[in-house]
Enzyme design. Structure first.
Site, PDB file in Angstrom:
ATOM      1  N   GLY A 214      -6.018  -3.900   2.738  1.00 40.73           N
ATOM      2  CA  GLY A 214      -5.583  -3.036   1.630  1.00 40.73           C
ATOM      3  C   GLY A 214      -5.492  -3.877   0.366  1.00 40.73           C
TER       4      GLY A 214
ATOM      5  N   TYR B 265      -2.480  -5.831  -3.222  1.00 47.16           N
ATOM      6  CA  TYR B 265      -2.879  -6.716  -4.325  1.00 47.16           C
ATOM      7  C   TYR B 265      -1.718  -7.646  -4.712  1.00 47.16           C
ATOM      8  CZ  TYR B 265      -3.728  -8.729  -8.829  1.00 47.16           C
ATOM      9  OH  TYR B 265      -3.831  -9.653  -9.841  1.00 47.16           O
TER      10      TYR B 265
ATOM     11  N   GLY C 126      -4.525  -2.261  -2.734  1.00 48.87           N
ATOM     12  CA  GLY C 126      -3.937  -1.345  -3.708  1.00 48.87           C
ATOM     13  C   GLY C 126      -2.691  -1.985  -4.287  1.00 48.87           C
TER      14      GLY C 126
ATOM     15  N   LYS D  70      14.389  12.143   2.119  1.00 51.63           N
ATOM     16  CA  LYS D  70      12.940  12.221   1.874  1.00 51.63           C
ATOM     17  C   LYS D  70      12.594  13.657   1.546  1.00 51.63           C
ATOM     18  CE  LYS D  70       9.417   9.386   2.015  1.00 51.63           C
ATOM     19  NZ  LYS D  70       9.504   7.955   1.694  1.00 51.63           N
TER      20      LYS D  70
END
Ligand code: NAD
Length: 436
Positions: free
Chosen positions: A230, A236, A232, A112
């Protein structure tokens, strides 16, 4: 649990190690060495990046790349641009990436990256120079067989495109040629070696998990009601595919609030409506017709406590806590966001018999499709949307089945069962290699 993400990741690792230890009774020393090694990343690269600003000044930005473990394959994980990035967060996220890649069996370890920056305060030119400076910092330690970064919070396909270009230039300046420079980053625009299907992959991967879960719970999909927090990318596409398959998506939300329509929403129409009005509060859309009288407005907190079969947090972390976990009425939770349920809430949910599919499994469709992007780049060939999706499904179904089997075999909740499977795979790979 503390506010130190890496301390939490290590504590989790040690909890799982206690459950796995009996399986390694004849190799106890090697097992302990593996757990000690997994408690810290293999390498952390950190430096201040100097970036020329548009006004001619130079500004410093603290940047990190943590490479946690590569026993199962090259390090893999996104790069986050956010003002709250910290070394501890980057180390923890790299650790969780190791487990996430092991869950679906894709041949990667965990990594990361992060930069402490509010990208909204930068111009496009400043953002590009920052991204190129980041690549200069890590160029010697990334590559298709070393470490493959990707987008994360506030990083985009455009940023990956600049990064690929900078990486290729860095190699060329040293007289090195790489056969597949595109395979060094995933999450690229489709025009520059990105994969078809990546946009919807996380949400759709979660729906493959939903299908398996509903079958295990003995429910009929037409009877299953779902609330998604949510709306987004992830929320979605989860809601869209669930609706398309015949589930009743009764509630969705954005940052401004939630809507509830008992009959079930027309999800595609709801998105169209949200785009028109800017928020979903007006968008009680059923069978192509949007009319506020068909439902009601709720808060995001109320959405989580609805009397539905399944809730799907797909927005923020820490939304189900010790405070509200006892009021959750759903039979199951599919964690599409990263870290939406706190450890204290986990215990309450388990006591109340709520089945949990953890984030490292439920949202692994994203990194799995990133893996497909890398494979396509290495082949110099691109797959159709259908090919990508047809390869995603069996991996998600298998990963769910393995979690479920471990859950039944050990009587542990879903999160622990998933971590046990993942960490065992990493420990076994380290032992096979003889690095412990
Ligand atoms: P996004 O920015 O596209 O969408 C976030 C959604 O959350 C938006 O609808 C926004 O309105 C809503 N939101 C913001 N604040 C909220 C609040 N206070 N209450 C309720 N909703 C709120 O982000 P995304 O890509 O969909 O990611 C969502 C989550 O999934 C994050 O936790 C992310 O780390 C995780 N995730 C994403 C991917 C991926 O492929 N995009 C992969 C793995 C995990």
């Amino acid at each position: 649990m503390s506010n130190d993400p890496h301390a939490n990741a290590v504590q989790q690792l040690h909890q799982v190690a206690e459950l796995l230890r009996p399986q390694y009774a004849d190799q106890a020393d090697r097992f302990d060495q593996a757990i000690t090694k997994l408690s810290e990343p293999d390498r952390v690269i950190e430096a201040e990046l100097s970036v020329k600003m548009d006004d001619g000044s130079t500004k410093q930005f603290q940047a990190y790349r943590a490479q946690h473990n590569n026993a199962r394959g090259p390090y893999k994980g996104g790069i986050r641009y956010h003002q709250d990035v910290s070394l501890s967060e980057v180390k923890a996220l790299s650790t969780w990436m190791t487990w996430k890649c092991a869950v679906t069996g894709i041949p990667y370890g965990g990594g990361k990256g992060g930069v402490i920056v509010n990208p909204r305060e930068l111009s496009t030119g400043e953002l590009e120079r920052l991204s190129r400076a980041y690549v200069q910092l890590v160029a010697d330690h990334i590559g298709p067989w070393q470490d493959i970064p990707a987008p994360d919070v506030n990083t985009t396909g455009q940023i990956m495109a600049w990064m690929v270009d900078e990486y290729q230039q860095a190699l060329q300046s040293k007289g090195q040629l790489l056969e597949n420079p595109l395979a060094t980053f995933t999450g690229k625009p489709v025009m520059l070696g990105g994969s078809e299907g990546r946009e919807e992959a996380t949400g759709l991967g979660g729906v493959f998990v939903l299908e398996e879960l509903v079958a295990k719970l003995g429910l009929r999909k037409q009877d299953v009601s779902i609330a998604v927090q949510g709306f987004g990318n992830v929320g979605y596409w989860f809601a869209y595919h669930a609706d398309r398959l015949g589930y009743r998506v009764v509630a969705v939300s954005d940052s401004k609030g939630a809507i509830y329509v008992e009959k079930g929403l027309d999800v595609a129409k709801t998105l169209e409506c949200k785009k028109k009005f800017g928020s979903i509060a007006e968008c009680m859309c059923v069978d192509g017709v949007c009319d506020p009288s068909q439902g009601k407005v709720l808060t995001n907190a109320e959405l989580l406590e609805l009397p539905v079969d399944i809730i799907v947090p797909a927005a923020l972390e820490n939304v189900i806590t010790a405070e509200n976990a006892g009021r959750i009425q759903a039979k199951a939770i599919i964690e599409m966001a990263n870290g939406p349920v706190t450890p204290e809430a986990d215990e309450i949910l388990a006591k109340n018999g709520v089945v949990l599919v953890p984030d490292v499994l439920a949202n692994a469709g994203g990194v799995t499709t990133s893996y497909f992007e890398w494979v396509q780049n290495l082949q110099g060939y691109s797959w159709t949307h259908e090919e990508v999706i047809s390869k995603l499904k069996p991996l998600m179904v298998k990963a769910f089945g393995e979690m479920w089997a471990m859950r039944e075999q050990t009587n542990q909740p879903g999160r622990m069962a998933t971590y046990m499977t993942a960490i065992k795979r990493v420990v076994d790979a380290m032992m096979l290699r003889g690095v412990v």
